[in-house]
Design an enzyme around this catalytic site. Sequence first.
Site, PDB file in Angstrom:
ATOM      1  N   ASP A  32      -2.253  -6.986  -3.529  1.00 35.06           N
ATOM      2  CA  ASP A  32      -1.517  -6.445  -3.109  1.00 35.06           C
ATOM      3  C   ASP A  32      -0.865  -5.784  -1.867  1.00 35.06           C
ATOM      4  O   ASP A  32      -1.262  -5.586  -1.525  1.00 35.06           O
ATOM      5  CB  ASP A  32      -2.206  -5.174  -3.784  1.00 35.06           C
ATOM      6  CG  ASP A  32      -1.089  -3.713  -4.004  1.00 35.06           C
ATOM      7  OD1 ASP A  32      -0.350  -3.309  -5.209  1.00 35.06           O
ATOM      8  OD2 ASP A  32      -1.290  -3.120  -2.933  1.00 35.06           O
ATOM      9  N   TYR A  37       2.778  -1.583   4.618  1.00 35.52           N
ATOM     10  CA  TYR A  37       1.894  -2.221   5.485  1.00 35.52           C
ATOM     11  C   TYR A  37       1.761  -3.388   6.417  1.00 35.52           C
ATOM     12  O   TYR A  37       0.864  -3.552   7.505  1.00 35.52           O
ATOM     13  CB  TYR A  37       0.683  -2.866   4.728  1.00 35.52           C
ATOM     14  CG  TYR A  37       0.625  -2.549   2.798  1.00 35.52           C
ATOM     15  CD1 TYR A  37       0.522  -0.817   3.404  1.00 35.52           C
ATOM     16  CD2 TYR A  37      -0.536  -2.556   2.076  1.00 35.52           C
ATOM     17  CE1 TYR A  37      -0.120   0.062   2.092  1.00 35.52           C
ATOM     18  CE2 TYR A  37      -0.628  -2.131   0.631  1.00 35.52           C
ATOM     19  CZ  TYR A  37      -0.498  -1.206   1.346  1.00 35.52           C
ATOM     20  OH  TYR A  37      -0.627  -0.119  -0.360  1.00 35.52           O
ATOM     21  N   LYS A  62       5.829  -3.389  -2.796  1.00 36.67           N
ATOM     22  CA  LYS A  62       6.324  -2.146  -2.693  1.00 36.67           C
ATOM     23  C   LYS A  62       7.789  -1.070  -2.222  1.00 36.67           C
ATOM     24  O   LYS A  62       7.821  -1.710  -0.780  1.00 36.67           O
ATOM     25  CB  LYS A  62       5.195  -1.345  -2.605  1.00 36.67           C
ATOM     26  CG  LYS A  62       3.615  -1.529  -3.083  1.00 36.67           C
ATOM     27  CD  LYS A  62       3.111  -0.718  -3.411  1.00 36.67           C
ATOM     28  CE  LYS A  62       1.755  -0.549  -3.650  1.00 36.67           C
ATOM     29  NZ  LYS A  62       0.532  -1.683  -2.798  1.00 36.67           N
ATOM     30  N   HIS A  95       6.508   2.883  -4.274  1.00 36.98           N
ATOM     31  CA  HIS A  95       5.665   3.309  -3.805  1.00 36.98           C
ATOM     32  C   HIS A  95       5.569   5.017  -4.256  1.00 36.98           C
ATOM     33  O   HIS A  95       4.210   5.054  -4.120  1.00 36.98           O
ATOM     34  CB  HIS A  95       5.449   3.223  -2.414  1.00 36.98           C
ATOM     35  CG  HIS A  95       4.460   2.331  -1.330  1.00 36.98           C
ATOM     36  ND1 HIS A  95       4.410   2.075  -0.487  1.00 36.98           N
ATOM     37  CD2 HIS A  95       3.241   3.819  -1.484  1.00 36.98           C
ATOM     38  CE1 HIS A  95       2.889   1.956  -0.231  1.00 36.98           C
ATOM     39  NE2 HIS A  95       2.666   2.903  -1.089  1.00 36.98           N
TER      40      HIS A  95
HETATM   41  P1  NDP Z   1     -11.131   0.818  -1.139  1.00 35.97           P
HETATM   42  O1  NDP Z   1     -11.114   1.551  -2.365  1.00 35.97           O
HETATM   43  O2  NDP Z   1     -10.525  -0.841  -1.598  1.00 35.97           O
HETATM   44  O3  NDP Z   1     -12.243   0.079   0.204  1.00 35.97           O
HETATM   45  C1  NDP Z   1     -11.879  -0.021   1.037  1.00 35.97           C
HETATM   46  C2  NDP Z   1     -12.698   0.567   1.723  1.00 35.97           C
HETATM   47  O4  NDP Z   1     -14.039  -0.296   1.240  1.00 35.97           O
HETATM   48  C3  NDP Z   1     -12.583  -0.586   2.849  1.00 35.97           C
HETATM   49  O5  NDP Z   1     -12.868  -0.415   4.558  1.00 35.97           O
HETATM   50  C4  NDP Z   1     -13.637  -1.982   3.083  1.00 35.97           C
HETATM   51  O6  NDP Z   1     -13.774  -2.557   3.975  1.00 35.97           O
HETATM   52  C5  NDP Z   1     -15.120  -1.361   2.195  1.00 35.97           C
HETATM   53  N1  NDP Z   1     -15.630  -2.537   1.449  1.00 35.97           N
HETATM   54  C6  NDP Z   1     -15.081  -3.305  -0.248  1.00 35.97           C
HETATM   55  N2  NDP Z   1     -15.625  -4.189  -0.366  1.00 35.97           N
HETATM   56  C7  NDP Z   1     -17.019  -3.496   0.068  1.00 35.97           C
HETATM   57  C8  NDP Z   1     -17.918  -4.036  -0.481  1.00 35.97           C
HETATM   58  N3  NDP Z   1     -18.596  -4.741  -1.216  1.00 35.97           N
HETATM   59  N4  NDP Z   1     -19.151  -3.767   0.266  1.00 35.97           N
HETATM   60  C9  NDP Z   1     -19.159  -2.039   1.000  1.00 35.97           C
HETATM   61  N5  NDP Z   1     -17.776  -2.106   1.297  1.00 35.97           N
HETATM   62  C10 NDP Z   1     -16.639  -2.423   1.032  1.00 35.97           C
HETATM   63  O7  NDP Z   1      -9.513   1.481  -0.549  1.00 35.97           O
HETATM   64  P2  NDP Z   1      -7.919   1.273  -0.182  1.00 35.97           P
HETATM   65  O8  NDP Z   1      -7.427   2.024   0.155  1.00 35.97           O
HETATM   66  O9  NDP Z   1      -7.723  -0.199   0.935  1.00 35.97           O
HETATM   67  O10 NDP Z   1      -7.539   0.801  -1.627  1.00 35.97           O
HETATM   68  C11 NDP Z   1      -7.176  -0.777  -2.272  1.00 35.97           C
HETATM   69  C12 NDP Z   1      -6.108  -1.055  -2.553  1.00 35.97           C
HETATM   70  O11 NDP Z   1      -5.310   0.077  -2.709  1.00 35.97           O
HETATM   71  C13 NDP Z   1      -4.905  -1.016  -0.762  1.00 35.97           C
HETATM   72  O12 NDP Z   1      -5.725  -2.000   0.360  1.00 35.97           O
HETATM   73  C14 NDP Z   1      -3.651  -1.165  -1.097  1.00 35.97           C
HETATM   74  O13 NDP Z   1      -3.335  -2.284  -1.170  1.00 35.97           O
HETATM   75  C15 NDP Z   1      -3.689   0.036  -1.706  1.00 35.97           C
HETATM   76  N6  NDP Z   1      -3.140   0.948  -2.009  1.00 35.97           N
HETATM   77  C16 NDP Z   1      -2.398   1.577  -2.441  1.00 35.97           C
HETATM   78  C17 NDP Z   1      -1.255   2.486  -2.130  1.00 35.97           C
HETATM   79  C18 NDP Z   1      -0.618   3.691  -3.477  1.00 35.97           C
HETATM   80  O14 NDP Z   1       0.397   4.423  -2.764  1.00 35.97           O
HETATM   81  N7  NDP Z   1       0.658   2.502  -4.070  1.00 35.97           N
HETATM   82  C19 NDP Z   1      -2.208   3.590  -1.637  1.00 35.97           C
HETATM   83  C20 NDP Z   1      -3.776   3.180  -1.316  1.00 35.97           C
HETATM   84  C21 NDP Z   1      -4.060   1.967  -1.484  1.00 35.97           C
HETATM   85  P3  NDP Z   1     -13.821  -4.203   4.958  1.00 35.97           P
HETATM   86  O15 NDP Z   1     -12.639  -4.646   4.392  1.00 35.97           O
HETATM   87  O16 NDP Z   1     -14.430  -3.490   6.495  1.00 35.97           O
HETATM   88  O17 NDP Z   1     -14.547  -5.326   4.256  1.00 35.97           O
END
Ligand code: NDP
Length: 259
Positions: A32, A37, A62, A95
């Site tokens: 995604d 981004y 998006k 988006h």
């Molecule tokens: P998430 O809820 O997926 O959380 C990501 C965070 O959690 C990062 O800081 C990551 O750190 C950490 N993390 C991931 N896995 C673990 C684990 N197993 N243990 C501990 N920490 C963990 O957040 P996002 O906001 O990134 O949402 C996911 C996706 O949704 C986005 O990346 C994007 O693709 C989409 N999105 C879409 C939006 C929209 O408006 N349509 C808005 C926001 C997000 P690290 O990377 O350092 O491991």
Amino acid sequence: MPRFGLGVWRVEDEEAAQAVQWALETGYRMIDTAKVYKNEKGVGEGIRRSNIPREELFVTTKLWNDDQGYESALKAFDESLERLGLDYVDLYLIHWPVAGKYKDSWKALEEIYASGRAKVIGVSNFHQHHLEDLLTTATIKPMVDQIEIHPTLTQEPLRAYLEAEGIAVEAWSPLGQGKILETPKLIEIGQKYGKSAAQIIIRWHLQNDIIVIPKSVHESRIKENFDVFDFELTAEEIEQINALNIDERLGSDPDSFNF
Ligand code: NDP
């Protein structure tokens, strides 16, 4: 559409290429991204490095707010394809519901869908009222709504509406951006299965019929987040996690987003 994939928000091109490559090697088949981004090039690079046949993958991008409108959406889509280095995407989403523009944008998405260059089209951050409004002019119903969902924002009324309309529910920030992983109840449930809080949350999404795209740039976490297909939460545990809801948004409310 796969029910599980990798999110890459706030990840730069090279890091995205590496994360995508690790994810695809682990068994992920969905990625995604979004124009905003600024990592569509990196995502495309990671896909090519994996050597996995294109037809086995499901790639989402998006349409950004500044590009909304009919002509500008068509142009933005072409530019996204070019940056990704692909000749089609699997899912193209509006988006955010930019007032006064999303209906014209949707016309462009319908055309893109008809041309076969997006296999699925949908929206993101649409409340029920945005969808009801869009449906007054749409000829194709959005197939997906990607919205913020995690255990502290469960969005049950909107999910019920989407389910009734036959629109697939996809969660963004499914792990609450990593901010809710210390929640005692999630850790306690995890101990029973030998799983982390992140794995418990991902399982909760999947068992609630929610498509989930956890983001990580660490290989160990990318693997950990995928290791959720060998156990099942009980109905009682799902209820306990549902009860963590406090309607708390980590991102913007689509009704007050500063477009
Ligand atoms: P998430 O809820 O997926 O959380 C990501 C965070 O959690 C990062 O800081 C990551 O750190 C950490 N993390 C991931 N896995 C673990 C684990 N197993 N243990 C501990 N920490 C963990 O957040 P996002 O906001 O990134 O949402 C996911 C996706 O949704 C986005 O990346 C994007 O693709 C989409 N999105 C879409 C939006 C929209 O408006 N349509 C808005 C926001 C997000 P690290 O990377 O350092 O491991």
